[in-house]
Design an enzyme around this catalytic site. Structure first.
Site, PDB file in Angstrom:
ATOM      1  N   GLU A   4      23.467  51.698  31.527  1.00  9.19           N
ATOM      2  CA  GLU A   4      23.699  50.249  31.539  1.00  9.19           C
ATOM      3  C   GLU A   4      22.502  49.521  32.148  1.00  9.19           C
ATOM      4  O   GLU A   4      21.977  49.934  33.188  1.00  9.19           O
ATOM      5  CB  GLU A   4      24.971  49.948  32.345  1.00  9.19           C
ATOM      6  CG  GLU A   4      25.267  48.457  32.442  1.00  9.19           C
ATOM      7  CD  GLU A   4      26.629  48.176  33.037  1.00  9.19           C
ATOM      8  OE1 GLU A   4      27.621  48.839  32.667  1.00  9.19           O
ATOM      9  OE2 GLU A   4      26.702  47.282  33.902  1.00  9.19           O
ATOM     10  N   TYR A  43      26.201  40.946  30.758  1.00  9.36           N
ATOM     11  CA  TYR A  43      26.262  39.533  30.376  1.00  9.36           C
ATOM     12  C   TYR A  43      26.278  38.690  31.637  1.00  9.36           C
ATOM     13  O   TYR A  43      27.149  38.879  32.501  1.00  9.36           O
ATOM     14  CB  TYR A  43      27.550  39.324  29.592  1.00  9.36           C
ATOM     15  CG  TYR A  43      27.649  38.053  28.786  1.00  9.36           C
ATOM     16  CD1 TYR A  43      26.983  37.929  27.578  1.00  9.36           C
ATOM     17  CD2 TYR A  43      28.453  37.003  29.224  1.00  9.36           C
ATOM     18  CE1 TYR A  43      27.113  36.775  26.816  1.00  9.36           C
ATOM     19  CE2 TYR A  43      28.587  35.848  28.464  1.00  9.36           C
ATOM     20  CZ  TYR A  43      27.923  35.747  27.255  1.00  9.36           C
ATOM     21  OH  TYR A  43      28.061  34.611  26.501  1.00  9.36           O
ATOM     22  N   ALA A  74      26.668  35.696  34.383  1.00  8.39           N
ATOM     23  CA  ALA A  74      27.803  34.802  34.618  1.00  8.39           C
ATOM     24  C   ALA A  74      27.490  33.346  34.276  1.00  8.39           C
ATOM     25  O   ALA A  74      28.365  32.515  34.254  1.00  8.39           O
ATOM     26  CB  ALA A  74      28.256  34.922  36.065  1.00  8.39           C
ATOM     27  N   ARG A 123      36.259  39.741  32.043  1.00  9.43           N
ATOM     28  CA  ARG A 123      36.561  38.384  32.500  1.00  9.43           C
ATOM     29  C   ARG A 123      35.361  37.730  33.162  1.00  9.43           C
ATOM     30  O   ARG A 123      35.086  36.556  32.978  1.00  9.43           O
ATOM     31  CB  ARG A 123      37.719  38.423  33.499  1.00  9.43           C
ATOM     32  CG  ARG A 123      38.194  37.041  33.903  1.00  9.43           C
ATOM     33  CD  ARG A 123      38.967  37.078  35.191  1.00  9.43           C
ATOM     34  NE  ARG A 123      38.128  37.478  36.326  1.00  9.43           N
ATOM     35  CZ  ARG A 123      38.556  37.540  37.576  1.00  9.43           C
ATOM     36  NH1 ARG A 123      39.811  37.250  37.857  1.00  9.43           N
ATOM     37  NH2 ARG A 123      37.743  37.897  38.556  1.00  9.43           N
ATOM     38  N   HIS A 162      40.985  46.595  41.474  1.00 10.67           N
ATOM     39  CA  HIS A 162      40.126  45.404  41.449  1.00 10.67           C
ATOM     40  C   HIS A 162      40.361  44.621  42.733  1.00 10.67           C
ATOM     41  O   HIS A 162      41.507  44.521  43.202  1.00 10.67           O
ATOM     42  CB  HIS A 162      40.485  44.559  40.209  1.00 10.67           C
ATOM     43  CG  HIS A 162      39.626  43.356  40.042  1.00 10.67           C
ATOM     44  ND1 HIS A 162      39.935  42.140  40.595  1.00 10.67           N
ATOM     45  CD2 HIS A 162      38.426  43.200  39.424  1.00 10.67           C
ATOM     46  CE1 HIS A 162      38.963  41.264  40.299  1.00 10.67           C
ATOM     47  NE2 HIS A 162      38.049  41.890  39.577  1.00 10.67           N
TER      48      HIS A 162
HETATM   49  C1  LIG Z   1      32.058  48.595  33.296  1.00  8.55           C
HETATM   50  C2  LIG Z   1      31.928  47.199  33.864  1.00  8.55           C
HETATM   51  C3  LIG Z   1      31.037  46.313  33.280  1.00  8.55           C
HETATM   52  C4  LIG Z   1      30.901  45.011  33.779  1.00  8.55           C
HETATM   53  N1  LIG Z   1      30.008  44.157  33.176  1.00  8.55           N
HETATM   54  C5  LIG Z   1      29.901  42.876  33.608  1.00  8.55           C
HETATM   55  C6  LIG Z   1      29.020  41.943  32.971  1.00  8.55           C
HETATM   56  O1  LIG Z   1      28.309  42.300  32.022  1.00  8.55           O
HETATM   57  N2  LIG Z   1      28.958  40.668  33.459  1.00  8.55           N
HETATM   58  C7  LIG Z   1      29.735  40.257  34.502  1.00  8.55           C
HETATM   59  O2  LIG Z   1      29.645  39.083  34.893  1.00  8.55           O
HETATM   60  N3  LIG Z   1      30.593  41.106  35.132  1.00  8.55           N
HETATM   61  C8  LIG Z   1      30.710  42.393  34.695  1.00  8.55           C
HETATM   62  N4  LIG Z   1      31.578  43.259  35.322  1.00  8.55           N
HETATM   63  C9  LIG Z   1      32.361  42.787  36.470  1.00  8.55           C
HETATM   64  C10 LIG Z   1      33.691  42.112  36.022  1.00  8.55           C
HETATM   65  O3  LIG Z   1      33.421  40.921  35.324  1.00  8.55           O
HETATM   66  C11 LIG Z   1      34.489  41.836  37.288  1.00  8.55           C
HETATM   67  O4  LIG Z   1      34.920  43.032  37.873  1.00  8.55           O
HETATM   68  C12 LIG Z   1      35.654  40.848  37.131  1.00  8.55           C
HETATM   69  O5  LIG Z   1      36.062  40.427  38.424  1.00  8.55           O
HETATM   70  C13 LIG Z   1      36.868  41.409  36.432  1.00  8.55           C
HETATM   71  O6  LIG Z   1      36.642  41.617  35.109  1.00  8.55           O
HETATM   72  P1  LIG Z   1      37.766  42.346  34.190  1.00  8.55           P
HETATM   73  O7  LIG Z   1      37.265  42.312  32.808  1.00  8.55           O
HETATM   74  O8  LIG Z   1      38.161  43.629  34.752  1.00  8.55           O
HETATM   75  O9  LIG Z   1      38.965  41.271  34.369  1.00  8.55           O
HETATM   76  P2  LIG Z   1      40.525  41.338  34.168  1.00  8.55           P
HETATM   77  O10 LIG Z   1      40.952  42.521  33.401  1.00  8.55           O
HETATM   78  O11 LIG Z   1      40.912  39.994  33.639  1.00  8.55           O
HETATM   79  O12 LIG Z   1      41.064  41.534  35.660  1.00  8.55           O
HETATM   80  C14 LIG Z   1      40.692  40.636  36.710  1.00  8.55           C
HETATM   81  C15 LIG Z   1      41.827  40.588  37.751  1.00  8.55           C
HETATM   82  O13 LIG Z   1      42.972  39.936  37.201  1.00  8.55           O
HETATM   83  C16 LIG Z   1      44.101  40.830  37.142  1.00  8.55           C
HETATM   84  N5  LIG Z   1      44.721  40.591  35.824  1.00  8.55           N
HETATM   85  C17 LIG Z   1      44.285  41.049  34.632  1.00  8.55           C
HETATM   86  N6  LIG Z   1      45.059  40.575  33.638  1.00  8.55           N
HETATM   87  C18 LIG Z   1      45.984  39.790  34.235  1.00  8.55           C
HETATM   88  C19 LIG Z   1      47.075  38.988  33.758  1.00  8.55           C
HETATM   89  N7  LIG Z   1      47.332  38.928  32.450  1.00  8.55           N
HETATM   90  N8  LIG Z   1      47.816  38.285  34.655  1.00  8.55           N
HETATM   91  C20 LIG Z   1      47.540  38.341  35.993  1.00  8.55           C
HETATM   92  N9  LIG Z   1      46.527  39.099  36.501  1.00  8.55           N
HETATM   93  C21 LIG Z   1      45.765  39.788  35.649  1.00  8.55           C
HETATM   94  C22 LIG Z   1      43.511  42.237  37.300  1.00  8.55           C
HETATM   95  O14 LIG Z   1      44.434  43.138  37.880  1.00  8.55           O
HETATM   96  C23 LIG Z   1      42.323  41.957  38.198  1.00  8.55           C
HETATM   97  O15 LIG Z   1      42.713  41.849  39.545  1.00  8.55           O
HETATM   98  C24 LIG Z   1      31.707  44.586  34.871  1.00  8.55           C
HETATM   99  C25 LIG Z   1      32.589  45.495  35.470  1.00  8.55           C
HETATM  100  C26 LIG Z   1      32.707  46.791  34.985  1.00  8.55           C
HETATM  101  C27 LIG Z   1      33.650  47.741  35.643  1.00  8.55           C
END
Ligand SMILES: Cc1cc2nc3c(=O)[nH]c(=O)nc-3n(C[C@H](O)[C@H](O)[C@H](O)COP(=O)(O)OP(=O)(O)OC[C@H]3O[C@@H](n4cnc5c(N)ncnc54)[C@H](O)[C@@H]3O)c2cc1C
Length: 294
Positions: free
Chosen positions: A16, A48, A50, A106, A150
């Site tokens: 990555e 990506y 923020a 997200r 998370h």
């Molecule tokens: C492999 C990897 C790659 C990443 N790449 C990037 C990147 O390119 N750019 C960047 O800015 N960040 C990146 N991140 C960081 C990521 O954006 C953050 O960790 C962010 O805080 C959460 O993203 P997520 O997609 O897991 O969110 P989600 O899955 O939406 O989860 C976020 C939080 O909300 C909760 N949640 C999820 N769905 C719901 C729901 N329907 N209702 C209520 N609560 C819910 C979850 O339990 C969690 O606590 C990456 C992380 C990882 C592990």
């Protein structure tokens, strides 16, 4: 090629990178990709930003990496601060340029803000974005998973529930947040299986490049540093060379153990630097673990 198809036939090696901010960074990125390409990775991914110009850079670097290196690229996309129209524009551009794989995230709240408020016409969670992409596009899709939970989650159980939702909405595999204790990964995989998650869960490993950097990153993402590693970082923190070597040895041990225990692949957070990564890969080659990827 879709990454899930690759995962169905072999273990994946992936790297990555982040989109650089200037020309020197772009050169370093492509030099690093050129070097790591010799280890035959199954895919590389570009994060990506923020906000601001790095979003355009993600598209540009993803397209360039795929075109120039011939490697399969997985582009990252976040949805926290954008409308669905903007997201669609980015997705259409990536699709037109031949990118076939995305990881849908997200994103984090902007610096200085503790909570994330989705923009009007945007997406609250990665699961909403995954559903949206699945309905309108043909990308192979991944999502993030958190072995230690998370940081915003109330508990591990609710975090797992939402991870399962992301898979239900169309994530074909998961990549984990970085961790330094493999037991966190193994117990997460067990819990995920028990919760009915059947997709490959690729462990994400980040070699330690400096003590302050790893303290900052683990502090932000909620990953813990095991006591023994913590003690070594405390002892050698000011000596960057020593810290890098500690990182090389620790990540080599983690990757070997994960491969020995049947992990479906290893995803390395390279931070666009090749020194530590090549040493880790050479260590894995010497111990016969690189062969696990063939
Ligand atoms: C492999 C990897 C790659 C990443 N790449 C990037 C990147 O390119 N750019 C960047 O800015 N960040 C990146 N991140 C960081 C990521 O954006 C953050 O960790 C962010 O805080 C959460 O993203 P997520 O997609 O897991 O969110 P989600 O899955 O939406 O989860 C976020 C939080 O909300 C909760 N949640 C999820 N769905 C719901 C729901 N329907 N209702 C209520 N609560 C819910 C979850 O339990 C969690 O606590 C990456 C992380 C990882 C592990």
């Amino acid at each position: 090629m879709k990454i899930r198809q690759i995962l169905d036939s072999k273990r994946t090696l992936s790297f990555e990178f982040f989109p650089p901010a200037d020309d020197a960074g772009v050169k370093r990125l492509f030099d690093t990709i050129d070097t790591l390409k010799t280890y035959d990775p199954d895919f590389v991914s570009i994060t990506y930003g923020a906000g601001g110009s790095t979003q355009a850079m993600t598209v540009e670097m993803s397209v360039r990496a795929q075109r120039e290196s011939g490697l399969t690229v997985m582009a990252h996309i976040t949805c926290a601060d954008q409308t669905s129209e903007f997201v669609d524009e980015v997705l259409r551009r990536l699709e037109a340029e031949g990118i076939e794989n995305m990881i849908a995230l997200r994103g984090d709240p902007p610096r200085g803000q503790s909570e994330l408020v989705a923009v009007d016409g945007g997406f609250d969670h990665a699961s909403d974005l995954i559903d949206h992409i699945k309905r309108g596009f043909g990308f192979g899709l991944a999502a993030a998973a958190y072995p230690e939970g998370h940081p915003e989650s109330a508990d591990l159980e609710s975090d797992l529930k939402y991870t399962r939702l992301k898979v239900g909405q169309g994530a074909e595999f998961l990549i984990t947040q970085l961790f330094y204790d493999n037991d966190d990964y193994y117990s997460f995989v067990d819990r995920a299986k028990n919760a009915g998650i059947r997709v490959p869960i690729i462990p994400g490993l980040m070699p330690i490049l400096s003590a302050p950097q790893i303290r900052r990153i683990t502090g932000m993402c909620g990953a813990s540093v095991p006591a023994e590693l913590d003690r070594l970082l405390e002892k050698h923190g000011a000596d960057n060379k020593a810290v890098r070597q500690i990182g090389i040895e620790h990540t080599t041990r983690q990757a070997s153990d994960l491969l020995d225990h049947g992990a479906p692949g290893v995803h390395f957070y390279v931070l666009n630097r090749r020194y530590s990564m090549t040493r880790i890969l050479e260590n894995l080659r010497e111990s016969g673990h690189v062969a696990a990827f063939s």
